[in-house]
Design an enzyme around this catalytic site. Structure first.
Site, PDB file in Angstrom:
ATOM      1  N   ASP A  10       0.875  -1.168   0.000  1.00  0.00           N
ATOM      2  CA  ASP A  10       0.000   0.000   0.000  1.00  0.00           C
ATOM      3  C   ASP A  10       0.918   1.225   0.000  1.00  0.00           C
ATOM      4  O   ASP A  10       2.125   1.093  -0.236  1.00  0.00           O
ATOM      5  CB  ASP A  10      -0.990  -0.023   1.173  1.00  0.00           C
ATOM      6  CG  ASP A  10      -0.308   0.220   2.512  1.00  0.00           C
ATOM      7  OD1 ASP A  10       0.945   0.236   2.581  1.00  0.00           O
ATOM      8  OD2 ASP A  10      -1.029   0.391   3.518  1.00  0.00           O
ATOM      9  N   CYS A  68       3.268  -3.232   4.068  1.00  0.00           N
ATOM     10  CA  CYS A  68       2.474  -2.065   4.438  1.00  0.00           C
ATOM     11  C   CYS A  68       3.174  -1.462   5.662  1.00  0.00           C
ATOM     12  O   CYS A  68       4.297  -1.860   5.978  1.00  0.00           O
ATOM     13  CB  CYS A  68       1.020  -2.446   4.723  1.00  0.00           C
ATOM     14  SG  CYS A  68       0.763  -3.543   6.127  1.00  0.00           S
ATOM     15  N   THR A  70       2.789  -1.509   9.128  1.00  0.00           N
ATOM     16  CA  THR A  70       3.139  -2.435  10.207  1.00  0.00           C
ATOM     17  C   THR A  70       3.317  -3.874   9.721  1.00  0.00           C
ATOM     18  O   THR A  70       3.832  -4.710  10.457  1.00  0.00           O
ATOM     19  CB  THR A  70       2.026  -2.484  11.268  1.00  0.00           C
ATOM     20  OG1 THR A  70       0.817  -2.907  10.608  1.00  0.00           O
ATOM     21  CG2 THR A  70       1.806  -1.130  11.924  1.00  0.00           C
ATOM     22  N   HIS A 101      10.212 -23.293  10.301  1.00  0.00           N
ATOM     23  CA  HIS A 101       9.193 -23.909  11.151  1.00  0.00           C
ATOM     24  C   HIS A 101       7.776 -23.791  10.599  1.00  0.00           C
ATOM     25  O   HIS A 101       6.956 -24.677  10.823  1.00  0.00           O
ATOM     26  CB  HIS A 101       9.202 -23.262  12.547  1.00  0.00           C
ATOM     27  CG  HIS A 101      10.412 -23.617  13.348  1.00  0.00           C
ATOM     28  ND1 HIS A 101      10.534 -23.328  14.686  1.00  0.00           N
ATOM     29  CD2 HIS A 101      11.573 -24.246  13.003  1.00  0.00           C
ATOM     30  CE1 HIS A 101      11.702 -23.765  15.136  1.00  0.00           C
ATOM     31  NE2 HIS A 101      12.359 -24.309  14.131  1.00  0.00           N
ATOM     32  N   HIS A 136       7.411 -30.199  12.226  1.00  0.00           N
ATOM     33  CA  HIS A 136       6.673 -28.997  11.806  1.00  0.00           C
ATOM     34  C   HIS A 136       5.614 -29.308  10.756  1.00  0.00           C
ATOM     35  O   HIS A 136       4.680 -28.529  10.579  1.00  0.00           O
ATOM     36  CB  HIS A 136       7.649 -27.944  11.290  1.00  0.00           C
ATOM     37  CG  HIS A 136       8.674 -27.561  12.307  1.00  0.00           C
ATOM     38  ND1 HIS A 136       8.350 -26.915  13.474  1.00  0.00           N
ATOM     39  CD2 HIS A 136      10.015 -27.790  12.351  1.00  0.00           C
ATOM     40  CE1 HIS A 136       9.448 -26.736  14.198  1.00  0.00           C
ATOM     41  NE2 HIS A 136      10.465 -27.262  13.544  1.00  0.00           N
TER      42      HIS A 136
HETATM   43  C1  RB5 Z   1      -1.576   2.810   6.496  1.00  0.00           C
HETATM   44  O1  RB5 Z   1      -1.518   4.042   7.127  1.00  0.00           O
HETATM   45  C2  RB5 Z   1      -1.377   1.688   7.500  1.00  0.00           C
HETATM   46  O2  RB5 Z   1      -2.468   1.593   8.344  1.00  0.00           O
HETATM   47  C3  RB5 Z   1      -1.121   0.389   6.758  1.00  0.00           C
HETATM   48  O3  RB5 Z   1      -0.016   0.522   5.943  1.00  0.00           O
HETATM   49  C4  RB5 Z   1      -0.835  -0.835   7.631  1.00  0.00           C
HETATM   50  O4  RB5 Z   1       0.131  -0.549   8.594  1.00  0.00           O
HETATM   51  C5  RB5 Z   1      -2.016  -1.508   8.174  1.00  0.00           C
HETATM   52  O5  RB5 Z   1      -1.941  -2.550   8.820  1.00  0.00           O
END
Ligand code: RB5
Length: 150
Positions: A10, A68, A70, A101, A136
């Site tokens: 994203d 993305c 996080t 694993h 595993h």
């Molecule tokens: C975008 O701002 C952020 O929320 C997205 O990239 C991601 O971290 C969502 O899980």
């Protein structure tokens, strides 16, 4: 024949995705960039997780890479698809264990928490590490059989 690997992001992962695609090409893979094509601060991660997860789930490709901010949102979406095992990896050690694993077939990078150089190291480790098998195997089978659910 080189392996096709689907790659999506994203806006938060856009810059890292460009590096990932270039690095996969440099390594001799055939990256397929599912987008976005340009930075759009209003785009939504599920729209890019879906084509990657669908292709892995159906067996059209063996592996995919998502990124993305996080890594969490991409992993939530991807792991809803049967046979997809998406692992958020923020270090090469996590990526290695996710392969050894968990037989992780989708690598998810948290772009806001790793540098681009760290991202490349994590990618290399994930690409180059084999599933260990053994004890595993039954655990991975239990994921797909849904027996880990309450
Ligand atoms: C975008 O701002 C952020 O929320 C997205 O990239 C991601 O971290 C969502 O899980």
């Amino acid at each position: 024949m080189s392996e096709r690997i689907l790659v999506g992001a994203d806006h938060a992962g856009f810059a890292l995705k460009q590096r990932l695609v270039a690095e996969l090409e440099r390594l001799g893979y055939e990256p397929v960039d599912v987008g976005p094509r340009a930075l759009d601060p209003a785009d939504d991660f599920p729209d890019y997780a879906k084509p990657v997860a669908e292709a892995v789930s159906k067996g059209d490709v063996a592996r995919g890479v998502l990124t993305c901010g996080t890594g969490l949102g991409m992993a939530y979406v991807a792991n809803r698809y049967p046979r997809v095992r998406a692992a958020v990896a923020w270090s090469p050690e996590i990526a290695e264990l996710a392969r050894r694993h968990n037989d992780a077939n989708v690598l998810v990078l948290p772009a806001r928490f790793v540098s681009e150089e760290e991202g490349m190291e994590i990618l290399h480790k994930w690409l180059d590490t084999a599933f260990e098998g053994g004890r595993h195997v039954r655990r991975v089978h239990k994921i797909d059989a849904g027996t880990a659910r309450p």
